[in-house]
Design an enzyme around this catalytic site. Structure first.
Site: not given
Length: 505
Positions: A255, A277, A390
């Site tokens: 990740d 991402k 998060m």
């Protein structure tokens, strides 16, 4: 300046001492350590000394060894195979060595290579597999250092693997007669699934897999997936098991939150696949990640699915295991230190505290929908700590709902950015100001929110990275405010509102 003579070239030897007599002269702490190692060999141990440590006396009383009271006598050497001189008298040790040499009995004088005819190496024990490291007596601390490094690298499951191969050695020799063929079989065995099965405590499955490999050694090796927690960023927080798996991997699927320093510890020639991402681009879908794992495992590769923190704490690890199990792919899980634990520790925030927080809740605030499922009346209660992963995306909603359900607007919080990494920042404030302060300080990912009374301890207990930014409306506690005394678990008067930071280790 005269340099000492170089150590001799020793002949490595592993001695079978079962039922054979070994004499240890000395009854103190050093002798105790030597005897503890000898007892595992099944040797018949004699200990000569005027007095014994309580531990040795107990072993003598239990019949594990024979005590010869008094000072050394040459008759103690009768029918002895090995001698260890472990007294604190250098002259006596030399006398013991001379008497043993005269009888052609190997002797080791502790910390005295010149009077020793054999050296006791530093040993990595994965019984029945053992790895001995020796410097010939010339640099024992170097041998110890190398042993410590090998301990970290060598899987404990190598011991059960060695025992299993020893039991089936005859069958392997019978089916594969030539040394070259056997060598190829053993290589496939060691690269296959045996070690992973034994590591997981599945001995019967390992034996069945071994039988299949013996019968069909040319069959393609089965692939596996290891779901590994990389921790929050500091590579020093990796578990030993995680480090071993990274060095066995053919493919690493990682990740974005996995720190580059962690990836640097992996096997150099492993293929690395970034599924995080990047730069505002489109993230790799979970379905695509599943397919990547499946493709490489079916190709017989050892795959590491590397996730920041712990894969079972908001890491979708359960979903990936369900997929692998549904496609009959073997897997294992290596836990990591989850971000809440590590980031709070590096910020000096105890997640529980007998005066402030008796419970801890781990939450995710990834999106508004996830917030809708939470029990807000329970979350607004006092004397608990909330750790939100998060959290940066929904801080306005978080503040509004906690306040609406009765949480005190002055509740302390700490926002931790890049926890445990070189760029760590900690921003402290009060719940009422949470979203505004996050925007003022341009909070970036990865970040974690700690909310609760314990967050107020960060300005005084923080020890890593830049000083804590304290934005609380009421500032730091006054100089005479009570603070926690970690040694006594009570309160004392603070000599200064901001104790100096301790340098990071």
């Amino acid at each position: 300046m005269n340099d000492a003579a170089p150590p001799p070239t020793l002949y490595p030897l592993f001695a079978d001492l079962r039922g054979r007599t070994v004499l240890v002269v000395g009854g103190g702490a050093v002798a105790t350590r030597k005897i503890d190692a000898l007892l595992r060999t099944g040797a018949a141990i004699r200990v000569g000394a005027p007095r014994l440590t309580p531990a040795l006396a107990a072993r003598a009383a239990g019949g594990e060894l024979v005590h010869l009271p008094g000072r050394f006598e040459p008759a103690w050497l009768d029918a002895v195979w090995l001698v260890i001189a472990a007294t604190d008298d250098a002259a006596l040790n030399a006398t013991i060595a001379a008497a043993a040499t005269q009888r052609r009995v190997f002797v080791n004088v502790v910390d005295d290579a010149g009077h020793s005819s054999f050296q006791v190496p530093a040993v990595v024990d994965r019984a029945p597999l053992q790895i001995a490291v020796s410097s010939g007596g010339g640099a024992p601390m170097l041998a110890t250092l190398l042993r410590e490094r090998l301990e970290r690298l060598l899987d404990p499951a190598l011991g059960p693997l060695a025992a299993l191969l020893a039991r089936r050695r005859g069958a392997i020799r019978e089916r594969h007669g030539t040394p070259g063929t056997r060598r190829g079989v053993y290589r496939r065995l060691l690269d296959g699934e045996l070690l992973a099965l034994l590591r997981a405590g599945r001995e019967r499955e390992a034996e069945a897999a071994l039988e299949r490999m013996i019968a069909a050694p040319s069959a393609a090796a089965a692939g596996r997936v290891a779901l590994v927690g990389a921790g929050p960023g500091d590579p020093g927080l990796l578990t030993l098991r995680a480090l071993r798996v990274l060095n066995e991997a053919d493919v690493i699927v990682h990740d974005r939150l996995v720190a580059p320093a962690v990836l640097e510890l992996a096997r150099r020639d492993a293929e690395r696949i970034d599924v995080g991402k990047q730069g505002g681009g489109r993230a790799v879908t979970q379905a695509r990640i599943h397919q990547i794992l499946l493709e490489h495992a079916r190709a017989g590769r050892r795959v590491v699915r590397l996730k920041g923190g712990d894969p079972f704490v908001f890491g979708r690890g359960g979903e990936e295991l369900e997929f692998l199990r549904g496609h009959a792919i073997a897997y294992e899980v290596v836990p990591g230190i989850t971000a809440a634990l590590a980031c709070a520790a590096y910020a000096g925030i105890p997640l529980t505290h007998r005066d402030h927080a008796q419970s801890l809740r781990l939450l995710t605030a990834h999106c508004k929908d996830s917030l809708d499922t939470l029990d807000w009346p329970a979350l607004a209660a006092e004397r608990q700590t909330l750790a939100l992963y998060m959290a940066g995306l929904e801080l306005d909603t978080l503040r509004e709902r906690l306040l609406a359900h009765g949480r005190d607007p002055r509740t302390p919080f700490a926002l931790i950015e890049n926890g445990s990494r070189p760029g760590q920042r900690v921003i402290c404030g009060e719940l009422a100001d949470l979203p505004a302060l996050a925007r003022r300080h341009a909070l970036r990912s990865p970040s974690l929110l700690i909310l609760g009374e314990v967050a107020a301890l960060a300005p005084s207990l923080a020890w890593f990275g830049a000083p804590v930014v304290d934005e609380r409306a009421h500032g730091a506690p006054p100089a005479d405010a009570p603070v926690l005394d970690a040694a006594r678990h009570d309160t004392r008067r603070a000599p200064h509102p901001h104790p100096p930071l301790v340098a990071a280790a």
